[in-house]
Scaffold this motif. Structure first.
Motif, mmCIF file in Angstrom:
data_model
loop_
_atom_site.group_PDB
_atom_site.id
_atom_site.type_symbol
_atom_site.label_atom_id
_atom_site.label_comp_id
_atom_site.label_asym_id
_atom_site.label_seq_id
_atom_site.Cartn_x
_atom_site.Cartn_y
_atom_site.Cartn_z
ATOM 1 N N ARG A 51 0.912 -1.251 0.176
ATOM 2 C CA ARG A 51 0.008 -0.035 0.215
ATOM 3 C C ARG A 51 0.847 1.193 -0.093
ATOM 4 N NH1 ARG A 51 -4.398 -0.815 3.493
ATOM 5 N NH2 ARG A 51 -5.557 -1.228 1.630
ATOM 6 N N ARG A 52 0.526 2.278 -0.742
ATOM 7 C CA ARG A 52 1.133 3.500 -0.932
ATOM 8 C C ARG A 52 0.434 4.597 0.136
ATOM 9 N NH1 ARG A 52 0.478 8.205 -5.396
ATOM 10 N NH2 ARG A 52 0.849 9.987 -4.162
ATOM 11 N N ILE A 53 1.515 4.963 1.033
ATOM 12 C CA ILE A 53 0.856 5.928 2.132
ATOM 13 C C ILE A 53 1.735 7.025 1.970
ATOM 14 C CG2 ILE A 53 0.864 6.190 4.770
ATOM 15 C CD1 ILE A 53 0.883 2.942 4.742
ATOM 16 N N GLY A 54 0.963 7.942 1.556
ATOM 17 C CA GLY A 54 1.861 9.284 1.172
ATOM 18 C C GLY A 54 2.875 9.000 0.016
ATOM 19 N N GLY A 55 4.127 9.424 0.278
ATOM 20 C CA GLY A 55 5.281 9.221 -0.805
ATOM 21 C C GLY A 55 6.023 8.008 -0.448
ATOM 22 N N GLU A 56 5.439 7.266 0.279
ATOM 23 C CA GLU A 56 6.102 5.856 0.511
ATOM 24 C C GLU A 56 5.118 4.650 0.096
ATOM 25 O OE1 GLU A 56 8.252 7.241 4.716
ATOM 26 O OE2 GLU A 56 6.337 5.993 4.831
ATOM 27 N N LEU A 107 -2.244 -3.574 5.324
ATOM 28 C CA LEU A 107 -2.128 -3.801 3.789
ATOM 29 C C LEU A 107 -3.108 -4.555 3.142
ATOM 30 C CD1 LEU A 107 1.814 -4.481 3.750
ATOM 31 C CD2 LEU A 107 0.460 -2.361 3.426
ATOM 32 N N PRO A 108 -3.345 -4.720 1.934
ATOM 33 C CA PRO A 108 -4.342 -5.104 1.320
ATOM 34 C C PRO A 108 -4.736 -6.575 1.597
ATOM 35 C CG PRO A 108 -3.129 -3.939 -0.330
ATOM 36 C CD PRO A 108 -2.350 -3.872 0.954
ATOM 37 N N ARG A 109 -5.803 -7.010 2.091
ATOM 38 C CA ARG A 109 -6.426 -8.225 2.804
ATOM 39 C C ARG A 109 -5.752 -9.460 2.237
ATOM 40 N NH1 ARG A 109 -12.174 -7.988 4.691
ATOM 41 N NH2 ARG A 109 -11.262 -6.297 6.034
ATOM 42 N N MET A 110 -6.102 -9.618 0.795
ATOM 43 C CA MET A 110 -5.799 -10.879 0.025
ATOM 44 C C MET A 110 -4.479 -11.162 -0.014
ATOM 45 S SD MET A 110 -8.783 -12.158 -0.537
ATOM 46 C CE MET A 110 -8.273 -13.571 -1.868
ATOM 47 N N ASN A 111 -3.579 -10.289 -0.318
ATOM 48 C CA ASN A 111 -2.528 -10.126 -0.458
ATOM 49 C C ASN A 111 -1.776 -10.444 0.765
ATOM 50 O OD1 ASN A 111 0.353 -10.001 -1.871
ATOM 51 N ND2 ASN A 111 0.691 -8.698 -0.271
ATOM 52 N N SER A 112 -2.232 -9.983 1.813
ATOM 53 C CA SER A 112 -1.630 -10.147 3.113
ATOM 54 C C SER A 112 -1.872 -11.669 3.866
ATOM 55 C CB SER A 112 -2.133 -9.278 4.368
ATOM 56 O OG SER A 112 -1.847 -7.808 4.095
ATOM 57 N N ALA A 113 -3.216 -12.210 3.324
ATOM 58 C CA ALA A 113 -3.399 -13.503 3.738
ATOM 59 C C ALA A 113 -2.540 -14.651 3.172
ATOM 60 C CB ALA A 113 -4.916 -13.766 3.547
ATOM 61 N N ALA A 114 -2.354 -14.360 1.706
ATOM 62 C CA ALA A 114 -1.260 -15.140 0.951
ATOM 63 C C ALA A 114 0.080 -15.124 1.640
ATOM 64 C CB ALA A 114 -1.210 -14.786 -0.492
ATOM 65 N N VAL A 115 0.613 -13.842 2.029
ATOM 66 C CA VAL A 115 1.858 -13.734 2.538
ATOM 67 C C VAL A 115 2.036 -14.546 4.009
ATOM 68 C CG1 VAL A 115 3.605 -11.957 3.702
ATOM 69 C CG2 VAL A 115 2.388 -11.587 1.401
ATOM 70 N N ARG A 116 0.951 -14.293 4.886
ATOM 71 C CA ARG A 116 0.846 -15.111 6.034
ATOM 72 C C ARG A 116 1.005 -16.709 5.793
ATOM 73 N NH1 ARG A 116 -2.113 -10.837 7.890
ATOM 74 N NH2 ARG A 116 -4.198 -11.569 7.115
ATOM 75 N N VAL A 117 0.237 -17.065 4.701
ATOM 76 C CA VAL A 117 0.338 -18.821 4.519
ATOM 77 C C VAL A 117 1.536 -19.186 4.067
ATOM 78 C CG1 VAL A 117 -0.835 -20.212 3.254
ATOM 79 C CG2 VAL A 117 -2.200 -18.639 4.235
ATOM 80 N N VAL A 118 2.083 -18.478 2.952
ATOM 81 C CA VAL A 118 3.398 -18.925 2.500
ATOM 82 C C VAL A 118 4.598 -18.449 3.122
ATOM 83 C CG1 VAL A 118 2.286 -19.333 0.019
ATOM 84 C CG2 VAL A 118 3.334 -17.234 0.580
ATOM 85 N N GLY A 119 4.658 -17.506 4.029
ATOM 86 C CA GLY A 119 5.784 -16.789 4.488
ATOM 87 C C GLY A 119 6.611 -17.785 5.457
ATOM 88 N N THR A 120 7.778 -17.698 5.421
ATOM 89 C CA THR A 120 8.732 -18.368 6.229
ATOM 90 C C THR A 120 9.487 -17.426 6.962
ATOM 91 O OG1 THR A 120 10.361 -18.650 4.429
ATOM 92 C CG2 THR A 120 8.812 -20.349 4.874
ATOM 93 N N ASP A 121 9.846 -16.171 6.761
ATOM 94 C CA ASP A 121 10.590 -15.214 7.487
ATOM 95 C C ASP A 121 10.165 -13.939 6.979
ATOM 96 O OD1 ASP A 121 12.557 -14.112 9.010
ATOM 97 O OD2 ASP A 121 14.255 -14.428 7.409
ATOM 98 N N LEU A 122 9.195 -13.355 7.370
ATOM 99 C CA LEU A 122 8.480 -11.972 7.146
ATOM 100 C C LEU A 122 9.524 -10.818 7.252
ATOM 101 C CD1 LEU A 122 4.727 -12.729 8.516
ATOM 102 C CD2 LEU A 122 5.884 -13.125 6.163
ATOM 103 N N LEU A 123 9.526 -10.123 6.575
ATOM 104 C CA LEU A 123 10.342 -8.625 6.722
ATOM 105 C C LEU A 123 9.520 -7.522 6.144
ATOM 106 C CD1 LEU A 123 13.032 -7.388 7.195
ATOM 107 C CD2 LEU A 123 13.719 -8.106 5.082
ATOM 108 N N THR A 124 9.490 -6.564 6.829
ATOM 109 C CA THR A 124 8.979 -5.156 6.065
ATOM 110 C C THR A 124 9.570 -4.426 5.303
ATOM 111 O OG1 THR A 124 7.581 -5.237 8.113
ATOM 112 C CG2 THR A 124 7.551 -2.908 6.524
#
Length: 134
Positions: A51-56, A107-124
């Protein structure tokens, strides 16, 4: 990384590389991150959600520093981002001190759900966009 996480990482990245990413890259509405290959020097495009938040632009890598695009960013943080069909330049930053699980809730719900399911080492990650016009 545990044996389970290693196998999960291999399975997910193999699927993404061969099936998911080639399809998603063709969708005009898909957000794309373009990095410079650290070995080849060639542009590398990866579909991402965030998600874009301002200039980021904020997003979470499901495999942290094992993700090829994260390794490319570590070698050269200058990136381009296709957002809503338009390309923008920016500088990417790893934000390990950020709570990636909490970030996913914003962040967007669908993508976030997928990241949680397949993720092994989350990093922002955060991209400071340098050429926004609207």
């Amino acid at each position: 990384m545990s044996r389970y996480h290693e196998l999960k990482h291999r399975a997910v990245t193999s699927f993404q590389r061969r099936v998911g990413n080639p399809i998603l890259r063709r969708l005009p509405s898909q957000t794309l991150l373009e990095t410079t290959g650290r070995k080849s020097g060639l542009p590398r495009q990866t579909p991402i959600g965030g998600r874009r938040i301002g200039g980021e632009f904020w997003f979470v890598s499901e495999h942290g520093e094992k993700s090829q695009y994260v390794r490319n960013i570590q070698a050269d943080p200058r990136v381009r981002l296709r957002l809503n069909g338009r390309w923008h330049s920016g500088t990417a930053h790893l934000v390990p001190e950020d709570d990636a699980k909490a970030r996913l809730k914003a962040l967007p719900r669908m993508n976030s759900a997928a990241v949680r399911v397949v993720g092994t080492d989350l990093l922002t990650l955060r991209i400071d966009l340098t050429d926004l016009t609207g």
